[in-house]
Design a protein around this motif. Sequence first.
Motif, PDB file in Angstrom:
ATOM      1  N   GLU A   1      53.293  16.624 -19.701  1.00  0.00           N
ATOM      2  CA  GLU A   1      53.178  15.286 -19.976  1.00  0.00           C
ATOM      3  C   GLU A   1      52.295  14.950 -21.296  1.00  0.00           C
ATOM      4  O   GLU A   1      50.983  15.330 -21.262  1.00  0.00           O
ATOM      5  CB  GLU A   1      52.783  14.328 -18.860  1.00  0.00           C
ATOM      6  N   ASP A   2      52.865  14.883 -22.473  1.00  0.00           N
ATOM      7  CA  ASP A   2      52.069  14.716 -23.915  1.00  0.00           C
ATOM      8  C   ASP A   2      51.982  13.250 -23.725  1.00  0.00           C
ATOM      9  O   ASP A   2      52.778  12.471 -24.285  1.00  0.00           O
ATOM     10  CB  ASP A   2      52.991  15.351 -24.895  1.00  0.00           C
ATOM     11  N   ASP A   3      50.482  12.815 -23.722  1.00  0.00           N
ATOM     12  CA  ASP A   3      50.182  11.591 -23.793  1.00  0.00           C
ATOM     13  C   ASP A   3      49.410  11.253 -25.011  1.00  0.00           C
ATOM     14  O   ASP A   3      48.153  11.126 -25.066  1.00  0.00           O
ATOM     15  CB  ASP A   3      49.369  11.075 -22.496  1.00  0.00           C
ATOM     16  N   TYR A   4      50.112  10.975 -26.091  1.00  0.00           N
ATOM     17  CA  TYR A   4      49.568  11.132 -27.375  1.00  0.00           C
ATOM     18  C   TYR A   4      48.791   9.888 -27.754  1.00  0.00           C
ATOM     19  O   TYR A   4      48.014   9.894 -28.565  1.00  0.00           O
ATOM     20  CB  TYR A   4      50.339  11.598 -28.276  1.00  0.00           C
TER      21      TYR A   4
ATOM     22  N   SER B   1      46.857  20.012 -29.276  1.00  0.00           N
ATOM     23  CA  SER B   1      48.109  20.434 -28.408  1.00  0.00           C
ATOM     24  C   SER B   1      48.399  21.873 -28.922  1.00  0.00           C
ATOM     25  O   SER B   1      49.116  22.364 -27.877  1.00  0.00           O
ATOM     26  CB  SER B   1      49.143  19.409 -28.938  1.00  0.00           C
TER      27      SER B   1
ATOM     28  N   TYR C   1      58.727  15.669 -31.693  1.00  0.00           N
ATOM     29  CA  TYR C   1      57.757  16.131 -32.356  1.00  0.00           C
ATOM     30  C   TYR C   1      57.943  17.618 -32.865  1.00  0.00           C
ATOM     31  O   TYR C   1      57.994  18.591 -32.279  1.00  0.00           O
ATOM     32  CB  TYR C   1      56.410  16.172 -31.544  1.00  0.00           C
TER      33      TYR C   1
ATOM     34  N   THR D   1      57.202  13.054 -23.439  1.00  0.00           N
ATOM     35  CA  THR D   1      56.488  12.178 -24.083  1.00  0.00           C
ATOM     36  C   THR D   1      56.512  10.526 -23.015  1.00  0.00           C
ATOM     37  O   THR D   1      57.221   9.811 -23.627  1.00  0.00           O
ATOM     38  CB  THR D   1      56.261  11.803 -25.382  1.00  0.00           C
TER      39      THR D   1
ATOM     40  N   SER E   1      48.874   6.714 -25.895  1.00  0.00           N
ATOM     41  CA  SER E   1      49.036   5.698 -24.695  1.00  0.00           C
ATOM     42  C   SER E   1      48.114   4.454 -24.809  1.00  0.00           C
ATOM     43  O   SER E   1      48.278   3.272 -24.082  1.00  0.00           O
ATOM     44  CB  SER E   1      49.209   6.088 -23.325  1.00  0.00           C
TER      45      SER E   1
ATOM     46  N   GLN F   1      57.828   7.558 -25.937  1.00  0.00           N
ATOM     47  CA  GLN F   1      58.769   8.615 -26.989  1.00  0.00           C
ATOM     48  C   GLN F   1      58.354   8.712 -28.140  1.00  0.00           C
ATOM     49  O   GLN F   1      58.452   7.596 -28.875  1.00  0.00           O
ATOM     50  CB  GLN F   1      60.077   8.580 -26.362  1.00  0.00           C
TER      51      GLN F   1
END
Length: 491
Positions: free
Chosen positions: A290-293, A191, A216, A258, A295, A262
Amino acid sequence: MAKPETFSPALLGVALESEATKPAYQQLYEQVRDLILSGRLPTGARLPSTRSYSKELGLSRTTLIAAYDQLVSEGYLEARRGAGIFVSQFSPEHLMLVNRAAPLVLPKPVAARRPLARPVPFAIRATSPADFPGAEWARLLQKTWRGPIESHFGEPHVEGHPDLKVAIADHLRTWRGISCSEDQVVITSGSAESIDLISRVLCQPGDKVWLENPGYMPMRREIAEKGLEPVYVPIDREGMMVSRGVELAKSARMAITTPPRQFPLGMTMSLPRRLDLLDWARSTGAWVVEDDYDSEFRYEGRPLAALMSMDETGRVLYLGSFSKVMFKSLRLGYLVVPPDLCGQFHNAHADLGPQASSVAQPALAEFMTSGQFAAHIRRMRRLYARRRALLLDQLLEKCSGLVTPQPANSGMHIVVSIMPRLSARHSDVEICRTLHQAGIEAQALSSYYAAETSPGPAGQGLLFGFSGFEEKELETSVSALAATLLCLAEA
């Protein structure tokens, strides 16, 4: 007329080197930390506001906020709602005594805090080697090196290995409903590199960026280092409060969020809120990251589609990572950009040079295209669901009246509220310090809030990770947790 703010003499001695290799926020963080550890900034001392102190030092307020955030997150400072920022209430045995005229003295509790070979409960985002298909991964790596060796010694592909880009595009189409081509996929080292690329292509120094609060912490530092101005947007049960973001900075250049889960609170952004965010981006010409860490790890119900899959005007960029699903040291992530931006990101990436290792990329591509990646995700989802359920049951059984788990149907950690019996005596930061001394890891929820936006009692809580630990280990650790919390409550 308001009186000018006074400064501690110790703080007036802070001096930053413009030619130093370390960024300004890190220099400031280290010097203030040393002042606290040496006692020159005493317990309970109030620090100047970021506005006045940044003027005194000749720094941007954003840089100062980043340093304060880091000090708060590590427990050196604490934010008091409506009062300001203060040096934390350390007890002598918690301090690393620093004396520049004498050798460093390390009391026993500090000397015991050595890096561990593996995480201990309840470290968040932990993964276990025992859960990973190591033999198959080793076979794929060996297969890669049995191929034409010349390909490994040439110039690496600027935007990542072509086979991996195709595999990621196929995976996103199946799992997240994102229709993208491999040309839109940029392979990065994670990231941090993705945000660096985005800021270079889409932002100018001084641009405002919406950030979730709480959020974050490394993301805040990345934004500050790029010379961007963070705008901290609060969170409610539906996720980022878009209407509040518009009130704070309608003309912001970008929002980083996120939506699937979240971080750290864990709620999913509601559909109306997603539509509001997309409408804001479309109407103002802003960008949404969109931070899809994590999902992949949803245990109940069907996830909402990715925000990017709902974007009809090309305003959303999508961040993904393999560190949660695979392992941290892989250091591979990816960025999906709108079609119109492919050329700009290719040029920016070429100027910087690829930072992601190319050695593992062909093996990862085959791991994905063979179906083993999806099978691994499904297996880990079942495993993590059992560990999550056990942790919730154990907390309810053994820690009743001390902490209460908050509902969560996805992710690799849970958030617990601190009950009055305990919160009346100790802050979440103080509780985490005591747990650490007992060999238990936890994260203080308050440390994820920006330093100047103290949430008050509502922001007190603890984060417990469960993903990387066997069920028996979780049971034993909850027993130790309960005993430690009970001692704190009765102290």
